[in-house]
Design an enzyme around this catalytic site. Structure first.
Site, mmCIF file in Angstrom:
data_model
loop_
_atom_site.group_PDB
_atom_site.id
_atom_site.type_symbol
_atom_site.label_atom_id
_atom_site.label_comp_id
_atom_site.label_asym_id
_atom_site.label_seq_id
_atom_site.Cartn_x
_atom_site.Cartn_y
_atom_site.Cartn_z
ATOM 1 C CB CYS A 133 -1.056 0.147 1.197
ATOM 2 S SG CYS A 133 -2.158 -1.434 0.965
ATOM 3 C CG HIS A 139 -2.983 3.639 1.237
ATOM 4 N ND1 HIS A 139 -3.524 3.128 0.280
ATOM 5 C CD2 HIS A 139 -3.263 2.803 2.359
ATOM 6 C CE1 HIS A 139 -3.874 1.803 0.445
ATOM 7 N NE2 HIS A 139 -3.780 1.399 1.914
ATOM 8 C CG ASN A 179 -6.540 -0.915 0.984
ATOM 9 O OD1 ASN A 179 -5.683 -0.385 0.223
ATOM 10 N ND2 ASN A 179 -6.025 -0.929 2.064
HETATM 11 O O1 UT7 Z 1 -3.729 -0.744 3.514
HETATM 12 C C1 UT7 Z 1 -2.967 -1.628 4.335
HETATM 13 C C2 UT7 Z 1 -3.251 -0.996 5.725
HETATM 14 N N1 UT7 Z 1 -4.306 -1.693 6.331
HETATM 15 C C3 UT7 Z 1 -5.143 -0.776 7.045
HETATM 16 O O2 UT7 Z 1 -5.022 0.399 7.269
HETATM 17 C C4 UT7 Z 1 -6.258 -1.392 7.820
HETATM 18 C C5 UT7 Z 1 -6.112 -1.202 9.281
HETATM 19 N N2 UT7 Z 1 -7.193 -1.669 10.190
HETATM 20 C C6 UT7 Z 1 -8.640 -1.292 9.798
HETATM 21 O O3 UT7 Z 1 -8.958 -0.608 8.987
HETATM 22 C C7 UT7 Z 1 -9.595 -1.946 10.877
HETATM 23 O O4 UT7 Z 1 -8.901 -2.595 12.023
HETATM 24 C C8 UT7 Z 1 -10.558 -2.965 10.429
HETATM 25 C C9 UT7 Z 1 -11.488 -2.069 9.590
HETATM 26 C C10 UT7 Z 1 -9.771 -3.851 9.582
HETATM 27 C C11 UT7 Z 1 -11.432 -3.569 11.423
HETATM 28 O O5 UT7 Z 1 -11.826 -2.552 12.207
HETATM 29 P P1 UT7 Z 1 -11.910 -2.898 13.694
HETATM 30 O O6 UT7 Z 1 -12.591 -1.757 14.719
HETATM 31 O O7 UT7 Z 1 -10.474 -3.223 13.990
HETATM 32 O O8 UT7 Z 1 -12.621 -4.337 14.137
HETATM 33 P P2 UT7 Z 1 -12.087 -6.001 14.468
HETATM 34 O O9 UT7 Z 1 -11.215 -6.271 13.445
HETATM 35 O O10 UT7 Z 1 -11.491 -5.597 15.782
HETATM 36 O O11 UT7 Z 1 -13.568 -6.507 14.672
HETATM 37 C C12 UT7 Z 1 -14.555 -6.108 15.547
HETATM 38 C C13 UT7 Z 1 -15.792 -7.106 15.370
HETATM 39 C C14 UT7 Z 1 -15.204 -8.652 15.605
HETATM 40 O O12 UT7 Z 1 -16.425 -9.098 16.334
HETATM 41 P P3 UT7 Z 1 -16.259 -9.400 17.815
HETATM 42 O O13 UT7 Z 1 -15.050 -10.230 17.938
HETATM 43 O O14 UT7 Z 1 -16.242 -8.260 18.520
HETATM 44 O O15 UT7 Z 1 -17.335 -10.174 18.165
HETATM 45 C C15 UT7 Z 1 -15.289 -9.052 14.115
HETATM 46 O O16 UT7 Z 1 -15.515 -10.215 14.306
HETATM 47 O O17 UT7 Z 1 -16.214 -6.889 13.867
HETATM 48 C C16 UT7 Z 1 -16.317 -8.426 13.419
HETATM 49 N N3 UT7 Z 1 -16.113 -8.059 12.152
HETATM 50 C C17 UT7 Z 1 -17.346 -8.088 11.138
HETATM 51 N N4 UT7 Z 1 -18.560 -7.863 11.339
HETATM 52 C C18 UT7 Z 1 -19.200 -7.644 10.134
HETATM 53 C C19 UT7 Z 1 -15.067 -8.257 11.570
HETATM 54 N N5 UT7 Z 1 -15.163 -8.157 10.023
HETATM 55 C C20 UT7 Z 1 -16.558 -8.124 9.940
HETATM 56 C C21 UT7 Z 1 -17.291 -7.712 8.908
HETATM 57 N N6 UT7 Z 1 -18.616 -7.510 8.999
HETATM 58 N N7 UT7 Z 1 -16.883 -7.838 7.728
#
Ligand code: UT7
Length: 323
Positions: A113, A250, A280
């Site tokens: 990225c 980005h 992304n």
């Molecule tokens: O380009 C390369 C660089 N990449 C990035 O910059 C990505 C950086 N990270 C992020 O943007 C965020 O961490 C994410 C968008 C990927 C995730 O957001 P988050 O607030 O960190 O969520 P999480 O991964 O901690 O997940 C929270 C909850 C989980 O459920 P529980 O364990 O709290 O019950 C996940 O299982 O959301 C759940 N979850 C979803 N629910 C519905 C994860 N993916 C999904 C989904 N739909 N697609």
């Protein structure tokens, strides 16, 4: 003093649009979750048989047309991608052949990225050192091919696309005296491999592999490293955040973009956001965003732009460009 001055830009997105609602019909996710956590509403997905080189070629042709130049004017292509058509040769050489460019050099850079900022820095260095005079810098990806479509935590985040800019060596006199790439800053930290990587490759598994990410960890590093690198590149060129006309970041997550904009003290209307429409697209996201804001008339000649990105490696960087 030689400057790499931007002559034009172009972009290409595959025709097929996949909305959050489309994904929610196939997996346990929702439009609400995706929009709240990331700002993404939809992404473009390449058709079967549509490769990274095809997207790159279309973006390049548009960038050349916008610049008023021909492929025969080019003596360098730097293509940033983590999803090349083949393990080798470089996808850039495919674009070179399709454009009909028969001189100079074409190669890929791989910084995921951060790839576009890396590619821009490499091309700028080659121009400044007299090794090239007219360069195409492309970011092109088909991330849909390396996604684990059973992992809702990653597959909803990415899309396919390509963007390109044309750089030309100018002497730094007359009306273009203060235009061009003014400063670059590049970093990586290989210790962070495990939080964002693809679990395959020609030398390790003999397979292409799929993307694996610990999103929360990447998020934390992104916020800290972006704040540091934007300050670094501004200081290198002797500017302050208040001098900026545009932040073109980005496009991974609206929350990260907003955080960087806030740290710079930029009002939201000075930050180019396309993550809602493109998701992304890794190395393609910055040139795609650039193209949108140039073509809709927001970014104008003479504006001061800050480009920044972070991704797998971890690798990150920033460039300051007088458009
Ligand atoms: O380009 C390369 C660089 N990449 C990035 O910059 C990505 C950086 N990270 C992020 O943007 C965020 O961490 C994410 C968008 C990927 C995730 O957001 P988050 O607030 O960190 O969520 P999480 O991964 O901690 O997940 C929270 C909850 C989980 O459920 P529980 O364990 O709290 O019950 C996940 O299982 O959301 C759940 N979850 C979803 N629910 C519905 C994860 N993916 C999904 C989904 N739909 N697609």
């Amino acid at each position: 003093m030689i400057r790499s001055v931007v002559q034009g830009c172009g972009a290409y997105l595959p025709e097929r649009v996949v909305t959050n609602a489309d994904l929610a019909r196939k997996m346990d996710t929702s439009d609400e979750w995706i929009q709240q956590r990331t700002g993404i509403r939809q992404r473009h997905i390449a058709a079967d048989g549509e490769f990274t080189s095809h997207l790159a070629l279309k973006a390049s042709q548009r960038a050349l047309a916008h610049a008023g130049l021909n492929a025969s004017d080019l003596d360098l292509i730097v293509l940033a991608t983590a999803t090349p058509d083949e393990t080798f040769p470089a996808t850039a050489t495919r674009v070179q052949a399709e454009l009909g460019m028969t001189r100079g050099a074409a190669f890929d850079v791989q910084a995921v990225c951060a790839g576009f900022v890396y590619g821009l820095s490499v091309a700028d260095s080659l121009i400044k050192n007299g090794l090239a005079s007219t360069a195409l810098v492309i970011g092109a990806e088909t991330f849909s091919r390396i996604l684990d479509w059973d992992d809702r935590g990653t597959c909803v985040l990415f899309g396919d696309g390509a963007g390109a800019v044309v750089l030309r060596a100018e002497e730094g006199t007359g009306s273009s005296a203060d235009r061009g790439v003014l400063a670059n800053a590049l970093h990586s930290d290989g210790r962070q491999h495990d939080i964002l990587y693809v679990d395959g490759g020609p030398s390790s598994t003999g397979t292409t592999g799929l993307l694996r990410m610990e999103g929360k960890e990447v998020f934390k590093h992104a916020v800290v490293n972006m704040a540091a690198v934007v300050g670094e590149v501004l200081a290198k060129a002797g500017f302050e955040a208040k001098d900026l006309d545009w932040l073109v970041p980005h496009q991974a997550n609206k929350r990260i973009i907003d955080g960087t904009g806030r740290k710079l003290g930029l009002p939201p209307e000075r930050v180019v956001v396309t993550v809602d429409r493109h998701a992304n697209t890794s190395a393609a996201s910055i040139p795609l965003a650039l193209d949108v804001a140039v073509k809709d008339g927001r970014i104008k000649k003479g504006d001061l732009l800050l480009l920044e990105g972070i991704g797998g490696g971890l690798a990150w960087g920033a460039s300051l460009v007088r458009w």
